[in-house]
Write an enzyme that holds these catalytic residues in place. Structure first.
Site, PDB file in Angstrom:
ATOM      1  CG  ASP A   8     -12.715  -6.749  -2.880  1.00 55.25           C
ATOM      2  OD1 ASP A   8     -11.812  -7.631  -2.244  1.00 55.25           O
ATOM      3  OD2 ASP A   8     -12.125  -6.260  -3.790  1.00 55.25           O
ATOM      4  CD  GLU A  41     -11.904  -9.754  -5.287  1.00 59.09           C
ATOM      5  OE1 GLU A  41     -11.273  -8.634  -5.486  1.00 59.09           O
ATOM      6  OE2 GLU A  41     -12.722 -10.069  -6.286  1.00 59.09           O
ATOM      7  CG  ASP A  65      -8.097  -9.369  -6.113  1.00 52.43           C
ATOM      8  OD1 ASP A  65      -7.435  -9.449  -7.205  1.00 52.43           O
ATOM      9  OD2 ASP A  65      -8.514  -8.214  -6.008  1.00 52.43           O
ATOM     10  CD  GLN A  98      -5.102  -3.784  -9.768  1.00 56.89           C
ATOM     11  OE1 GLN A  98      -4.874  -4.845  -9.751  1.00 56.89           O
ATOM     12  NE2 GLN A  98      -5.199  -3.320  -8.129  1.00 56.89           N
ATOM     13  CE  LYS A 141      -8.625  -6.942  -9.096  1.00 57.02           C
ATOM     14  NZ  LYS A 141      -8.115  -6.138  -7.837  1.00 57.02           N
ATOM     15  CE  LYS A 165     -12.884  -2.552  -4.229  1.00 55.42           C
ATOM     16  NZ  LYS A 165     -11.730  -3.612  -4.124  1.00 55.42           N
TER      17      LYS A 165
END
Length: 368
Positions: free
Chosen positions: A191, A217, A242, A294, A266, A162
Site C-alpha cells: 500500500d 494499493e 482505496d 482506517q 472501509k 506500507k
C-alpha cells in the site's frame, strides 16, 4: 421509535509508537465516539477516525458537522428509515467518516431492537474473519521481526506493507527481506498511499517480480488518470483503489476509467449501507474486494468484522484488523481477542461494541 439525541464525543488515546506511511503519520487516536439515542432507550455506538491527510476531516470538523448539520436534520426521525436519513446526510458533500459513523450507529440500533447480531442481519456468511496486519515504515529487518512476532503471537500470516518511500530501494529491500524471512505461504501485499508516481510503481513491480506479492494499493494519485490507467494495464497484480473510492459512485468512476481493478472497502468511511452498495457493485462486476483499516480502534475493528464476515466476497481475504494493538488503551468494554489469526463476530444484539464508561470519561476531551 425515534432518534432523540446524538452525541459526538471527541477523545484521544496515544499509540505505543508513531505509525508512519506515505500520506502522513499518527501518534494518537484523536477520534470521535458517536452515540445515537432513541426514545425507547436503545443507544447505537460507532467510532469515527479523522484523517485530514486522506479525506480532509478533523476531530473538530466531525463534531461540528454532526452537531450543527446532521443531528438537527435527523433527530425526530425513525432510525429504521435509513433512506430518509441518508437523504439528509447526502445534502452535505464529503464528510465520509462522519456519515459512516452515524450509519454504523443506526445499524447498531437495528440489531439491538431486533435482538440480532448485525452481521447476521447483513448476511451472516461466517462467524469470523482472518486478520491481516499492517507494517509501517521501518528498516527491513525490524519489519521482518514484527511480522514474525505477530505470526508467532497471534497466528497472523497475511501482512500489508506500507510503501511509497524514496529511494525506491528502501521498499524493494523490505519486500525481499519479508518474503525470504516469512516464506512462500505468507500473503504479502503493498500500500503506497499515493506516495509514488505510476512509473515509480512500475519500477518497484519490476524489481519485486517473482516475490509473489498479491496486491498493490493506491500506488499513485488516482487523479493522474492516464498514468494510473497505464499502470493498471501493465501491472501483473491487481491495483487496488482505496482513498479514491469512498462511495459507490467513486468505485464506478475508477473501475470504468481503468484506474483500478480491485477495491478496498472501509466501513469507517462508508458505514454498512454504502459498503453494501459498493460490495454489490463489485460482486456484480466480478471485482475483488479487501476489507481495509482506517487505523481503527477496537470499536472500529468490530465494525469491520461485522460487515466483512457477513458476506462471502468480503471474507475471502484477510481483513486489516490488528492495528488496535498499536494503541496504548481502548474504549471497548470487552477487548478483542485474536485467536489462530482470526477475530470472531460478536454474537450479541447489535454490533457488540459496548463502551467502558470509565475509560471514556478518562480519555474524552470535551470535559477536561
Amino acid at each position: 421509535m425515534k432518534i432523540e439525541r446524538i452525541e459526538a464525543i471527541p477523545y484521544s488515546i496515544p499509540y505505543n509508537k508513531p505509525l508512519k506511511f506515505a500520506s502522513g503519520q499518527v501518534t494518537e487516536a484523536d477520534h470521535v465516539l458517536i452515540r445515537v439515542h432513541t426514545d425507547e432507550g436503545i443507544v447505537g455506538s460507532a467510532d469515527t477516525p479523522p484523517r485530514p491527510y486522506t479525506y480532509g476531516e478533523t476531530q473538530d470538523s466531525i463534531v461540528a458537522v454532526i452537531n450543527k448539520i446532521f443531528a438537527p436534520g435527523i433527530i425526530g426521525l425513525d432510525p429504521l428509515d435509513r433512506e430518509k436519513i441518508h437523504q439528509v446526510l447526502g445534502r452535505t458533500i464529503h464528510n465520509q467518516t462522519a456519515k459512516g459513523g452515524l450509519d454504523i450507529a443506526l445499524w447498531d440500533i437495528f440489531g439491538q431492537a431486533a435482538g440480532m447480531p448485525v452481521s447476521q442481519m447483513l448476511g451472516g456468511y461466517t462467524d469470523s474473519m482472518q486478520v491481516s496486519h499492517m507494517l509501517g515504515f521501518q528498516p527491513a529487518q525490524k519489519l521482518l521481526d514484527e511480522a514474525l512476532r505477530f505470526r508467532s503471537d497471534y497466528g497472523i500470516n497475511t501482512f500489508k506493507l506500507k510503501v511509497g518511500r524514496r529511494p525506491l530501494a528502501l521498499d524493494i529491500e523490505a519486500c525481499h527481506v519479508l518474503r525470504e524471512g516469512l516464506g512462500a505461504d505468507t500473503d504479502i501485499y503493498l500500500d503506497a498511499n499515493r506516495g509514488w508516481t505510476a512509473n515509480e510503481a512500475l519500477e518497484v513491480l519490476r524489481r519485486t517480480e517473482g516475490l509473489g506479492l498479491s496486491l498493490l494499493e493506491e500506488p499513485c494519485d488516482a487523479k493522474e488518470t492516464m498514468s494510473r490507467k497505464r499502470l493498471v494495464d501493465k501491472s501483473p497484480i491487481p491495483i487496488v483503489g482505496d482513498e479514491s473510492v469512498p462511495t459507490a459512485g467513486d468505485v464506478s468512476r475508477e473501475l470504468l476509467a481503468g484506474g483500478c481493478n480491485a477495491i478496498c472497502i472501509k466501513t469507517a468511511r462508508s458505514g454498512f449501507t454504502e459498503a453494501t452498495r459498493i460490495l454489490g457493485l463489485c460482486t456484480g462486476l466480478g471485482v475483488d474486494v479487501t476489507m481495509g483499516n482506517q487505523i481503527d480502534t477496537q470499536i472500529g475493528t468490530i465494525a469491520t468484522v461485522t460487515f466483512g464476515a457477513a458476506h462471502e466476497a468480503s471474507s475471502r481475504r484477510a481483513g486489516e484488523l490488528s492495528n488496535f494493538l498499536d494503541m496504548s488503551d481502548d474504549l471497548l468494554a470487552e477487548p478483542i481477542v485474536i485467536k489462530d489469526g482470526a477475530i470472531g463476530v460478536r454474537q450479541v444484539p447489535g454490533v457488540g461494541a459496548a463502551i467502558d464508561e470509565t475509560k471514556l470519561a478518562h480519555y474524552r476531551q470535551d470535559t477536561k
